[in-house]
Design a protein around this motif. Structure first.
Motif, PDB file in Angstrom:
ATOM      1  N   LYS A  89     -50.800  39.293  32.444  1.00  7.82           N
ATOM      2  CA  LYS A  89     -51.209  40.672  32.745  1.00  7.82           C
ATOM      3  C   LYS A  89     -52.276  41.148  31.753  1.00  7.82           C
ATOM      4  O   LYS A  89     -53.278  41.740  32.154  1.00  7.82           O
ATOM      5  CB  LYS A  89     -49.978  41.586  32.715  1.00  7.82           C
ATOM      6  CG  LYS A  89     -50.341  43.043  32.825  1.00  7.82           C
ATOM      7  CD  LYS A  89     -49.304  43.892  33.481  1.00  7.82           C
ATOM      8  CE  LYS A  89     -49.741  45.312  33.803  1.00  7.82           C
ATOM      9  NZ  LYS A  89     -51.041  45.757  33.373  1.00  7.82           N
ATOM     10  N   LEU A  90     -52.044  40.843  30.473  1.00  9.17           N
ATOM     11  CA  LEU A  90     -53.000  41.263  29.438  1.00  9.17           C
ATOM     12  C   LEU A  90     -54.400  40.709  29.730  1.00  9.17           C
ATOM     13  O   LEU A  90     -55.403  41.431  29.688  1.00  9.17           O
ATOM     14  CB  LEU A  90     -52.504  40.764  28.073  1.00  9.17           C
ATOM     15  CG  LEU A  90     -53.267  41.222  26.858  1.00  9.17           C
ATOM     16  CD1 LEU A  90     -52.754  42.593  26.419  1.00  9.17           C
ATOM     17  CD2 LEU A  90     -53.093  40.248  25.696  1.00  9.17           C
ATOM     18  N   PHE A  91     -54.469  39.404  30.059  1.00  9.29           N
ATOM     19  CA  PHE A  91     -55.766  38.787  30.325  1.00  9.29           C
ATOM     20  C   PHE A  91     -56.326  39.244  31.679  1.00  9.29           C
ATOM     21  O   PHE A  91     -57.530  39.466  31.813  1.00  9.29           O
ATOM     22  CB  PHE A  91     -55.672  37.254  30.247  1.00  9.29           C
ATOM     23  CG  PHE A  91     -55.531  36.745  28.833  1.00  9.29           C
ATOM     24  CD1 PHE A  91     -56.570  36.887  27.915  1.00  9.29           C
ATOM     25  CD2 PHE A  91     -54.369  36.124  28.400  1.00  9.29           C
ATOM     26  CE1 PHE A  91     -56.455  36.440  26.601  1.00  9.29           C
ATOM     27  CE2 PHE A  91     -54.231  35.667  27.087  1.00  9.29           C
ATOM     28  CZ  PHE A  91     -55.274  35.831  26.182  1.00  9.29           C
ATOM     29  N   ASP A  92     -55.447  39.395  32.661  1.00  8.05           N
ATOM     30  CA  ASP A  92     -55.900  39.842  33.984  1.00  8.05           C
ATOM     31  C   ASP A  92     -56.571  41.214  33.883  1.00  8.05           C
ATOM     32  O   ASP A  92     -57.635  41.442  34.447  1.00  8.05           O
ATOM     33  CB  ASP A  92     -54.693  39.887  34.941  1.00  8.05           C
ATOM     34  CG  ASP A  92     -55.130  40.227  36.344  1.00  8.05           C
ATOM     35  OD1 ASP A  92     -55.638  39.319  37.022  1.00  8.05           O
ATOM     36  OD2 ASP A  92     -54.993  41.404  36.751  1.00  8.05           O
ATOM     37  N   ASP A  93     -55.945  42.109  33.118  1.00 10.47           N
ATOM     38  CA  ASP A  93     -56.514  43.457  32.932  1.00 10.47           C
ATOM     39  C   ASP A  93     -57.878  43.392  32.261  1.00 10.47           C
ATOM     40  O   ASP A  93     -58.665  44.333  32.365  1.00 10.47           O
ATOM     41  CB  ASP A  93     -55.571  44.336  32.088  1.00 10.47           C
ATOM     42  CG  ASP A  93     -54.305  44.716  32.855  1.00 10.47           C
ATOM     43  OD1 ASP A  93     -54.280  44.507  34.091  1.00 10.47           O
ATOM     44  OD2 ASP A  93     -53.344  45.202  32.227  1.00 10.47           O
ATOM     45  N   ALA A  94     -58.145  42.298  31.536  1.00 10.90           N
ATOM     46  CA  ALA A  94     -59.431  42.141  30.836  1.00 10.90           C
ATOM     47  C   ALA A  94     -60.359  41.199  31.613  1.00 10.90           C
ATOM     48  O   ALA A  94     -61.334  40.677  31.060  1.00 10.90           O
ATOM     49  CB  ALA A  94     -59.185  41.630  29.418  1.00 10.90           C
ATOM     50  N   LEU A 100     -60.837  41.971  25.192  1.00 14.00           N
ATOM     51  CA  LEU A 100     -59.490  42.457  24.843  1.00 14.00           C
ATOM     52  C   LEU A 100     -59.552  43.649  23.886  1.00 14.00           C
ATOM     53  O   LEU A 100     -58.516  44.240  23.561  1.00 14.00           O
ATOM     54  CB  LEU A 100     -58.673  41.329  24.191  1.00 14.00           C
ATOM     55  CG  LEU A 100     -58.272  40.157  25.084  1.00 14.00           C
ATOM     56  CD1 LEU A 100     -57.656  39.043  24.257  1.00 14.00           C
ATOM     57  CD2 LEU A 100     -57.299  40.596  26.182  1.00 14.00           C
ATOM     58  N   GLY A 101     -60.755  43.975  23.410  1.00 18.71           N
ATOM     59  CA  GLY A 101     -60.909  45.103  22.481  1.00 18.71           C
ATOM     60  C   GLY A 101     -60.550  44.743  21.052  1.00 18.71           C
ATOM     61  O   GLY A 101     -60.213  45.620  20.255  1.00 18.71           O
ATOM     62  N   ILE A 102     -60.654  43.454  20.700  1.00 17.00           N
ATOM     63  CA  ILE A 102     -60.361  43.026  19.322  1.00 17.00           C
ATOM     64  C   ILE A 102     -61.618  43.246  18.476  1.00 17.00           C
ATOM     65  O   ILE A 102     -62.710  42.817  18.865  1.00 17.00           O
ATOM     66  CB  ILE A 102     -59.958  41.530  19.283  1.00 17.00           C
ATOM     67  CG1 ILE A 102     -58.715  41.291  20.141  1.00 17.00           C
ATOM     68  CG2 ILE A 102     -59.737  41.056  17.843  1.00 17.00           C
ATOM     69  CD1 ILE A 102     -58.383  39.829  20.367  1.00 17.00           C
TER      70      ILE A 102
END
Ligand code: C5P
Length: 237
Positions: free
Chosen positions: A164-169, A232-234
């Motif tokens: 989900k985290l990667f999909d959203d990005a 990812l906003g890192i």
């Protein structure tokens, strides 16, 4: 927490002791290796990117209830972690076929794997990390019965969170490798989660954004890692 003596030098990280016997420092190097260390190169900035990437991902997992070794980011390239008693197996989940499953089973790269597959590998460079099954783990005593189950459950839980985290990005989590250890007798996620140890593709174009760029000589390896981090906003330095 200060680094003291070098405990172990892996292919991409060096592990140091600290004044606290229950804590270690992971130092992420620029060394990038493939094919059991046959191909090695220094990629400028990679150590810093992987350290920050790993801290970001592990923190997300911790917040979602996965016990991880990560304690604190110490510098651009160093992280403080819990000292784990490592279990010598690697847990791999695949959502899309790539890499060794294509070679071993003749599956076409890019095939969606439903449900995702789970594989154990023995962590042993001299034997080239052979694939093993639960029976081998039991017979040779590499992990206790309850720990085998927990490693599988946690590896799939990580899949739910990270897909989900990667999909959203805008990315597909193709596959990844996890390693676990014991801290105070409790199964805890160790090692690292970085583009060195997982496959990430752009959702639309399926452009490779991970270490396959290095393995396959596609170029722009660090640029891809930076792109994944940015999506990812890192914050990188
Ligand atoms: O090579 P294979 O396709 O089995 O790798 C599956 C996943 O596990 C890939 O994301 C790869 O980067 C990772 N892996 C790893 N370290 C290994 C073996 C595999 O990080 N020793």
């Amino acid at each position: 927490m200060e680094k003291r003596t070098e405990l172990y030098r892996g292919k991409a990280k060096t592990v140091f002791t600290t004044e606290d016997p229950s804590r270690l420092v992971l130092h992420f190097r620029n060394d990038t290796s493939a094919f059991d260390g046959e191909k090695i190169e220094q990629l400028e900035r990679k150590g810093m990117i992987n350290n920050k990437f790993n801290h970001f991902i592990m923190s997300k997992l911790e917040q979602a209830g996965v016990p991880t070794q990560v304690e604190a980011l110490l510098s651009d390239t160093d992280s403080l972690v819990k000292k784990l008693e490592m279990i010598p197996v690697e847990c791999v989940v695949r959502n899309i076929a790539a890499g060794s499953i294509c070679r071993r089973l003749g599956i076409e790269e890019g095939t969606e794997l439903t449900p995702p597959t789970f594989e154990f590998f023995l962590k042993n460079d001299a034997l080239h990390d052979p694939m093993i099954n639960e029976s081998h783990i039991r017979t040779f005593g590499w992990a206790e019965e309850s720990h085998i189950e927990q490693m599988k459950t946690l590896t799939f839980k990580v899949n739910e969170i990270l897909r989900k985290l990667f999909d959203d990005a805008g990315m597909l989590l193709v596959d990844y490798k996890l390693e676990f250890g014991l801290f105070d007798g409790k199964i805890t996620l160790g090692d690292e989660i970085t583009p060195d140890g997982c496959r990430l593709w752009d959702k639309e174009t399926r452009k490779k954004l991970d270490k396959d760029r290095f393995r396959q000589g596609l170029g722009n390896v660090v640029e891809a890692y930076e792109e994944v981090s940015a999506r990812l906003g890192i914050t990188l330095s």
